[in-house]
Write an enzyme that holds these catalytic residues in place. Structure first.
Site, PDB file in Angstrom:
ATOM      1  N   LEU A 198      38.124  30.049   9.137  1.00 18.94           N
ATOM      2  CA  LEU A 198      37.771  30.969   8.048  1.00 18.94           C
ATOM      3  C   LEU A 198      36.260  30.978   7.854  1.00 18.94           C
ATOM      4  O   LEU A 198      35.657  29.954   7.546  1.00 18.94           O
ATOM      5  CB  LEU A 198      38.457  30.540   6.744  1.00 18.94           C
ATOM      6  CG  LEU A 198      39.975  30.362   6.834  1.00 18.94           C
ATOM      7  CD1 LEU A 198      40.553  30.054   5.460  1.00 18.94           C
ATOM      8  CD2 LEU A 198      40.641  31.601   7.428  1.00 18.94           C
ATOM      9  N   ARG A 212      27.445  30.300  -3.705  1.00 12.35           N
ATOM     10  CA  ARG A 212      26.803  29.128  -4.300  1.00 12.35           C
ATOM     11  C   ARG A 212      25.611  28.621  -3.480  1.00 12.35           C
ATOM     12  O   ARG A 212      24.804  27.832  -3.954  1.00 12.35           O
ATOM     13  CB  ARG A 212      27.845  28.006  -4.482  1.00 12.35           C
ATOM     14  CG  ARG A 212      28.855  28.301  -5.572  1.00 12.35           C
ATOM     15  CD  ARG A 212      30.106  27.428  -5.494  1.00 12.35           C
ATOM     16  NE  ARG A 212      31.074  27.940  -4.525  1.00 12.35           N
ATOM     17  CZ  ARG A 212      32.274  27.396  -4.295  1.00 12.35           C
ATOM     18  NH1 ARG A 212      32.647  26.327  -4.965  1.00 12.35           N
ATOM     19  NH2 ARG A 212      33.094  27.919  -3.396  1.00 12.35           N
ATOM     20  N   GLN A 222      38.005  40.604   8.331  1.00  7.69           N
ATOM     21  CA  GLN A 222      38.750  40.672   7.059  1.00  7.69           C
ATOM     22  C   GLN A 222      38.361  41.968   6.354  1.00  7.69           C
ATOM     23  O   GLN A 222      37.227  42.437   6.468  1.00  7.69           O
ATOM     24  CB  GLN A 222      38.377  39.459   6.185  1.00  7.69           C
ATOM     25  CG  GLN A 222      39.212  39.355   4.907  1.00  7.69           C
ATOM     26  CD  GLN A 222      38.924  38.064   4.136  1.00  7.69           C
ATOM     27  OE1 GLN A 222      38.321  37.135   4.678  1.00  7.69           O
ATOM     28  NE2 GLN A 222      39.361  38.015   2.891  1.00  7.69           N
ATOM     29  N   GLU A 263      43.888  25.427  -7.669  1.00  2.00           N
ATOM     30  CA  GLU A 263      42.436  25.504  -7.588  1.00  2.00           C
ATOM     31  C   GLU A 263      41.814  24.953  -8.869  1.00  2.00           C
ATOM     32  O   GLU A 263      42.392  25.055  -9.951  1.00  2.00           O
ATOM     33  CB  GLU A 263      41.994  26.961  -7.384  1.00  2.00           C
ATOM     34  CG  GLU A 263      42.347  27.509  -6.018  1.00  2.00           C
ATOM     35  CD  GLU A 263      41.835  26.619  -4.904  1.00  2.00           C
ATOM     36  OE1 GLU A 263      40.609  26.543  -4.720  1.00  2.00           O
ATOM     37  OE2 GLU A 263      42.659  25.978  -4.224  1.00  2.00           O
ATOM     38  N   ASN A 282      42.569  19.106  -1.666  1.00  2.00           N
ATOM     39  CA  ASN A 282      42.895  19.867  -0.460  1.00  2.00           C
ATOM     40  C   ASN A 282      41.613  20.029   0.348  1.00  2.00           C
ATOM     41  O   ASN A 282      40.625  20.571  -0.146  1.00  2.00           O
ATOM     42  CB  ASN A 282      43.435  21.244  -0.897  1.00  2.00           C
ATOM     43  CG  ASN A 282      43.463  22.238   0.239  1.00  2.00           C
ATOM     44  OD1 ASN A 282      43.613  21.868   1.401  1.00  2.00           O
ATOM     45  ND2 ASN A 282      43.323  23.517  -0.107  1.00  2.00           N
ATOM     46  N   LYS A 297      -0.408  24.974  25.451  1.00  4.78           N
ATOM     47  CA  LYS A 297       0.586  26.049  25.452  1.00  4.78           C
ATOM     48  C   LYS A 297       0.683  26.630  26.848  1.00  4.78           C
ATOM     49  O   LYS A 297      -0.347  26.865  27.481  1.00  4.78           O
ATOM     50  CB  LYS A 297       0.155  27.135  24.465  1.00  4.78           C
ATOM     51  CG  LYS A 297       1.143  28.255  24.317  1.00  4.78           C
ATOM     52  CD  LYS A 297       0.471  29.601  24.085  1.00  4.78           C
ATOM     53  CE  LYS A 297      -0.119  30.153  25.353  1.00  4.78           C
ATOM     54  NZ  LYS A 297      -0.582  31.553  25.240  1.00  4.78           N
ATOM     55  N   ASN A 323      -9.651  15.087  34.955  1.00  7.47           N
ATOM     56  CA  ASN A 323     -10.000  14.618  33.616  1.00  7.47           C
ATOM     57  C   ASN A 323     -10.829  15.690  32.922  1.00  7.47           C
ATOM     58  O   ASN A 323     -11.907  16.051  33.400  1.00  7.47           O
ATOM     59  CB  ASN A 323     -10.793  13.312  33.685  1.00  7.47           C
ATOM     60  CG  ASN A 323     -10.934  12.699  32.299  1.00  7.47           C
ATOM     61  OD1 ASN A 323     -10.072  11.964  31.844  1.00  7.47           O
ATOM     62  ND2 ASN A 323     -12.006  13.058  31.601  1.00  7.47           N
ATOM     63  N   ALA A 353     -22.045  18.895  30.636  1.00 11.66           N
ATOM     64  CA  ALA A 353     -21.712  18.930  29.215  1.00 11.66           C
ATOM     65  C   ALA A 353     -22.089  20.280  28.625  1.00 11.66           C
ATOM     66  O   ALA A 353     -23.104  20.871  28.997  1.00 11.66           O
ATOM     67  CB  ALA A 353     -22.446  17.824  28.474  1.00 11.66           C
TER      68      ALA A 353
END
Ligand code: UD1
Ligand code: CA
Length: 482
Positions: free
Chosen positions: A11, A18, A78, A161, A176, A357, A383, A429
């Site tokens: 189900l 809620r 349903q 219920e 239940n 990435k 390196n 550098a």
């Protein structure tokens, strides 16, 4: 068809009001899988002839997930009539009309039940020749659940219920679980008799239990031994509680399989992750998705890995990685951000404050400090000096940086892609590498340094810097005079 045939109805059509969420309740994940996915994973282990999932609320979103991950489940829609009873009516109607076996009803929001518990329930139901068998549980706090009401002889009489219960009924602590086995024929007959005369104006599946008893059919209840497993998720508090119970179960499983988990309370492992013996997980570590970690690897503290492969003996500290492959013996972090498509070769290093990435970094190659490496192919034993940046994006498209084997680059280099650096080459550098560098060459792009003597004393008179410069000048003069 034989009497031993089994159909499973899950189900998953309810609103989940809620949860107060735009995401349908049954799609909220715990341990990296939607609630209904846990139910279907368990259902698929029971060897059922039919598995149906009833959907309605946010139907298309639920179906999209189900059809990708659980293609064997048959989707049943349903209609606008509400309630678990209606959901089971449409599901039973969708079964072959000659289906004469048993129907196991599961709730898409009861994610922790295990296959053993359910097959034991089906076995008990069959050996008692019952028309219905309810999986119940004894809870200290039964609030929110339907209560199992037994008659004076102790036999299940009906289920009421919470919202329809009298004070006496509400005091009953046997609940239940929302999981039942029905004989298909009995279920078909009595489902037609339920009505919406109740507090919620819904067709309750639970009313079938009372109707079966009134018709003198055998109704049984199996009390679950593991009450946590019957836990239903209706709001976010319960979602977190269910997630915690499941995580404890997963962590214990891997501990028993030889994984050291230093702090189980802050270690989260998704259901699909796989860990080899002698992996060590330090606190605050999240092993997510289909991550696989090989033996001897050390992960954490403070590390998240999503859909990663981590090789034998690799060490990843205080880092975040997604869809990456980390080679055997490689080290990562602390504080690395490894984005999809990164592969780090055996013995390689992605160090501190490094982002990568869509880049392949070869065996033994190192990006130790303060770098961004995107869309790059880096050979072996390379390196890269501190502060290496691949400028991969020209505002329109991404370009690749290709670096050969044994390349050593100076600190604070920018590689303006597309650009290639040949095997064994070096860079000075601060170089901004805009042109390809041939193998073995030294690339320098920074203009020679020019010192303008006396500039500070002349242009910044009266400052601390000028005074320091003047003192240094006097000291040098007196040294020269000696
Ligand atoms: C239900 C049971 C309650 C039990 C509890 C266990 C009924 C009437 N009550 O209450 O006795 O203690 O489960 O967790 O059955 N659903 C549909 N279609 C609907 C309504 C619900 O498919 O029209 C699905 C929901 O998506 C959910 C499940 O049925 O997966 C249970 O529905 P929910 O509204 O959560 O029922 P509870 O109030 O928890
Ligand atoms: Ca529920």
């Amino acid at each position: 068809m034989t009497e031993n045939n089994l159909a499973i109805i899950v189900l998953a059509a309810g609103q989940g009001t809620r949860m107060k969420s735009a995401l349908p309740k049954v799609l909220h994940p715990i341990a990296g899988r939607p609630l209904v996915g846990h139910v279907l994973t368990t259902a698929s282990r029971l060897g059922a002839d039919h598995i149906e999932v009833v959907v309605r609320h946010e139907r298309d979103r639920v179906v999209e997930v189900l059809s990708k991950q659980y293609p064997e489940a048959v989707i049943v829609d349903q209609d606008e009539i509400p309630g678990t009873g209606r959901a089971v009516q449409v599901a039973v109607d969708a079964l072959p009309s000659d289906f004469g076996g048993d129907v196991l009803v599961l709730s898409g929001d009861v994610p922790l039940l295990e296959a053993d518990t359910l097959s034991a329930l089906v076995d008990a139901h069959r050996s008692a020749a019952a028309s219905a068998t309810v999986l119940s549980a004894l809870l200290d706090d039964p609030t929110g659940y339907g209560r199992v009401i037994r008659d004076d002889s102790g036999t299940v009489a009906r289920i009421v219920e919470q919202k329809d219960a009298t004070a006496d009924e509400a005091a009953v602590t046997e609940i239940n679980s929302g999981v039942y086995v029905f004989r298909a024929a009995s279920l078909r007959t009595h489902l037609t008799k339920i009505d919406q005369n109740n507090a919620q104006g819904e067709l309750y599946l639970t009313d079938v239990i009372g109707l079966l008893r009134e018709a003198q059919e055998t109704v049984a209840a199996e009390v679950a031994t593991d009450t946590a497993a019957t836990f239903g998720v209706n709001d976010r508090v319960q979602l977190a509680e269910a997630g915690r119970v499941l995580n404890d179960r997963i962590v214990r499983h891997w501990q028993r399989a030889g994984v050291t988990v230093v702090d189980p309370a802050t270690t989260w492992i998704d259901d699909d992750a796989k860990l080899a013996p002698d992996v060590t997980l330090f606190p605050n570590t999240y092993i997510a998705g289909a991550t696989v970690v090989e033996s001897g690897a050390v992960i954490g503290p403070d590390t998240s890995l999503l859909d990663c492969e981590v090789g034998e003996g690799a060490v990843i500290r205080r880092s975040d990685a997604t869809l990456a492959v980390i080679g055997a013996g490689a080290t990562v972090g602390p504080f690395a951000y490894i984005r999809p498509g990164t592969t780090l070769g055996a013995g390689g290093k992605i160090g501190t404050f490094v982002e990568t990435k869509n880049s392949q970094i070869g065996d033994g190659s190192k990006v130790p400090h303060l770098s961004y490496i995107g869309d790059a192919t880096i050979g072996e034993r390379v390196n890269l000096g501190a502060g290496a940046i691949t400028a991969n994006y020209d505002d329109i498209v991404k370009h690749r940086t290709e670096i050969g084997d044994e390349v050593h680059t100076g600190s604070h280099n920018v590689f303006v892609a597309p650009v290639r650096i040949g095997d064994g080459a070096k860079t000075g550098a601060g170089a901004v590498v805009r042109k390809d560098v041939p193998a073995g060459a030294l690339a320098l792009s920074v203009a020679p340094q020019r010192n303008i003597e006396g500039w500070v004393e002349k242009n910044r008179a009266g400052t601390g810097a000028a005074e320091a410069a003047s003192r240094a000048g006097k000291a040098a003069n007196s040294e020269a005079a000696e």
